[in-house]
Write a protein that holds these residues in place. Structure first.
Motif, PDB file in Angstrom:
ATOM      1  N   THR A 228      62.759 128.431 -35.237  1.00 44.49           N
ATOM      2  CA  THR A 228      62.909 127.578 -36.412  1.00 44.49           C
ATOM      3  C   THR A 228      62.411 126.187 -36.018  1.00 44.49           C
ATOM      4  N   GLY A 229      62.819 125.167 -36.762  1.00 50.15           N
ATOM      5  CA  GLY A 229      62.349 123.816 -36.457  1.00 50.15           C
ATOM      6  C   GLY A 229      61.164 123.482 -37.348  1.00 50.15           C
ATOM      7  N   SER A 230      60.689 122.247 -37.239  1.00 51.82           N
ATOM      8  CA  SER A 230      59.565 121.858 -38.092  1.00 51.82           C
ATOM      9  C   SER A 230      58.233 122.382 -37.534  1.00 51.82           C
ATOM     10  N   SER A 231      58.153 122.573 -36.216  1.00 55.59           N
ATOM     11  CA  SER A 231      56.882 122.991 -35.612  1.00 55.59           C
ATOM     12  C   SER A 231      56.303 124.293 -36.172  1.00 55.59           C
TER      13      SER A 231
ATOM     14  N   MET B  70      65.334 133.135 -32.329  1.00 49.75           N
ATOM     15  CA  MET B  70      65.780 132.580 -31.045  1.00 49.75           C
ATOM     16  C   MET B  70      67.224 132.139 -31.019  1.00 49.75           C
TER      17      MET B  70
ATOM     18  N   GLY C 103      59.033 126.960 -30.182  1.00 53.53           N
ATOM     19  CA  GLY C 103      58.704 125.544 -30.214  1.00 53.53           C
ATOM     20  C   GLY C 103      59.276 124.917 -28.963  1.00 53.53           C
ATOM     21  N   MET C 104      59.351 123.604 -28.958  1.00 50.48           N
ATOM     22  CA  MET C 104      59.928 122.921 -27.791  1.00 50.48           C
ATOM     23  C   MET C 104      60.646 121.662 -28.257  1.00 50.48           C
ATOM     24  N   GLY C 105      61.838 121.444 -27.743  1.00 53.52           N
ATOM     25  CA  GLY C 105      62.572 120.229 -28.073  1.00 53.52           C
ATOM     26  C   GLY C 105      61.994 119.034 -27.318  1.00 53.52           C
TER      27      GLY C 105
ATOM     28  N   HIS D  61      63.538 121.563 -24.174  1.00 59.38           N
ATOM     29  CA  HIS D  61      64.286 122.814 -24.312  1.00 59.38           C
ATOM     30  C   HIS D  61      63.469 123.883 -25.036  1.00 59.38           C
TER      31      HIS D  61
ATOM     32  N   ALA E  36      64.126 127.412 -27.243  1.00 63.00           N
ATOM     33  CA  ALA E  36      65.247 127.887 -28.062  1.00 63.00           C
ATOM     34  C   ALA E  36      66.303 126.779 -28.002  1.00 63.00           C
TER      35      ALA E  36
ATOM     36  N   THR F 115      69.766 116.195 -28.595  1.00 61.93           N
ATOM     37  CA  THR F 115      69.335 117.214 -29.552  1.00 61.93           C
ATOM     38  C   THR F 115      70.035 117.028 -30.897  1.00 61.93           C
TER      39      THR F 115
ATOM     40  N   ARG G 145      55.871 112.750 -29.891  1.00 65.71           N
ATOM     41  CA  ARG G 145      57.270 112.833 -29.423  1.00 65.71           C
ATOM     42  C   ARG G 145      57.502 114.016 -28.475  1.00 65.71           C
ATOM     43  N   LYS G 146      56.522 114.905 -28.368  1.00 61.79           N
ATOM     44  CA  LYS G 146      56.652 116.033 -27.439  1.00 61.79           C
ATOM     45  C   LYS G 146      55.899 115.791 -26.131  1.00 61.79           C
TER      46      LYS G 146
HETATM   47  C1  GLP Z   1      65.527 123.099 -32.290  1.00 62.05           C
HETATM   48  C2  GLP Z   1      65.329 124.589 -32.047  1.00 62.05           C
HETATM   49  C3  GLP Z   1      64.178 124.873 -31.124  1.00 62.05           C
HETATM   50  C4  GLP Z   1      62.966 124.089 -31.545  1.00 62.05           C
HETATM   51  C5  GLP Z   1      63.263 122.620 -31.487  1.00 62.05           C
HETATM   52  C6  GLP Z   1      62.095 121.745 -31.856  1.00 62.05           C
HETATM   53  O1  GLP Z   1      66.309 122.465 -31.361  1.00 62.05           O
HETATM   54  N1  GLP Z   1      66.473 125.219 -31.539  1.00 62.05           N
HETATM   55  O2  GLP Z   1      63.923 126.259 -31.113  1.00 62.05           O
HETATM   56  O3  GLP Z   1      61.872 124.414 -30.739  1.00 62.05           O
HETATM   57  O4  GLP Z   1      64.327 122.378 -32.397  1.00 62.05           O
HETATM   58  O5  GLP Z   1      62.120 121.392 -33.199  1.00 62.05           O
HETATM   59  P1  GLP Z   1      60.918 120.802 -33.983  1.00 62.05           P
HETATM   60  O6  GLP Z   1      59.904 121.871 -34.058  1.00 62.05           O
HETATM   61  O7  GLP Z   1      61.471 120.464 -35.337  1.00 62.05           O
HETATM   62  O8  GLP Z   1      60.446 119.615 -33.216  1.00 62.05           O
END
Ligand code: GLP
Length: 261
Positions: free
Chosen positions: A41-44, A71, A137-139, A143, A145, A166, A207-208
């Protein structure tokens, strides 16, 4: 590990959706031999989901014989809560494609026995034949998941306490209030992800950048859990130019050279 650097978020999503479609179509899934897909999930992933929906509507990709495993999921949000990952998946992917609901799996953050729910999830993944491709994706703290810094690199599906960082980052989905973000979540473990036959990660935006540099150029460490991919036999990170800001010029040049089309 492959690092695919695309110009922007749109071209990164297009690359990932075409790649996944190619992998699924080449697999020739059937009822007896379904394709098992791990999803985030997430915006990515939103741009990727939009592309997959449109490929599905054009008849170029079918989800009929796909089994999905998400995840993670927040603890304490029911499926009706708009920020539950169950609701997210329904709204952003599942309701738009031809996947039978019974073939979609998401951890239940409302289960009375959360540890039992996690053990069961691991069993269900094994029963389905293991995950063929885990999209993730990646936090901002690296992180994968909800495997926050310090998570064991051999961890399995379990309950995790979310870091202050987070909860602050994810508060944008909870009226900007970190206190409204659940304090815990259920998540597949780093070990669970590492057992997928292939892992594809999307990481875009400035931001990543810090986490991407740590994961690609740093040591394998539980402090940046995405760095586990350095030990995976088939891992791809797809990023945009902005996310490369903290990588060395030489690293960027190297991956652009070996991945030139
Ligand atoms: C959350 C989810 C992750 C995701 C991360 C990044 O914490 N558990 O699985 O990769 O957000 O979110 P975004 O894609 O919004 O930056």
């Amino acid at each position: 590990m492959r690092l695919i650097i695309k110009e922007n978020y749109g071209s990164a999503c297009l690359w990932v959706s075409e790649y996944i479609t190619g992998r699924i179509n080449a697999f020739r899934a059937s009822a007896q031999r379904p394709f098992v897909l791990g999803l985030p999930t997430g915006s990515s992933p939103l741009g990727i989901y939009r592309e997959l929906i449109s490929l599905n509507k054009m008849g170029k990709l079918s989800f009929e014989h796909i089994i999905t495993f998400n995840m993670d999921e927040y603890v304490g949000l029911d499926a009706a809560h708009p920020q539950s990952y169950k609701a997210f998946m329904r709204e952003n992917l599942f309701k738009h494609i031809d996947i039978p609901e019974a073939q979609t799996n998401i951890l239940n953050g409302m289960a009375a026995d959360l540890a039992g729910e996690c053990d069961n999830y691991e069993k269900k993944i094994i029963e389905a034949g293991g995950i063929e491709l885990f999209l993730g994706g990646m936090g901002e703290d690296g992180h994968i998941a909800f495997n926050e810094p310090g998570s064991s690199l051999t961890s399995r599906t379990r309950i995790k306490t979310l870091t202050k960082e987070t909860r602050e980052v994810n508060s944008r989905f909870f009226e900007g209030d970190p206190a409204k973000v659940p304090a815990t979540a259920l998540t597949v473990g780093v070990g669970t992800i590492m057992e997928a036959r292939e892992v594809v990660i999307i990481a875009c935006g400035r931001r990543k950048a810090r986490a991407l540099a740590a994961a690609v150029e740093g040591c394998v460490t539980h402090l940046w859990t995405l760095s586990c991919l350095q030990m995976h036999p088939k891992a791809i990170i797809v990023c945009d130019e902005d996310a490369t800001d903290e990588l060395k010029v030489g690293t960027v040049r190297y991956f652009k050279d070996i991945e030139r089309e």
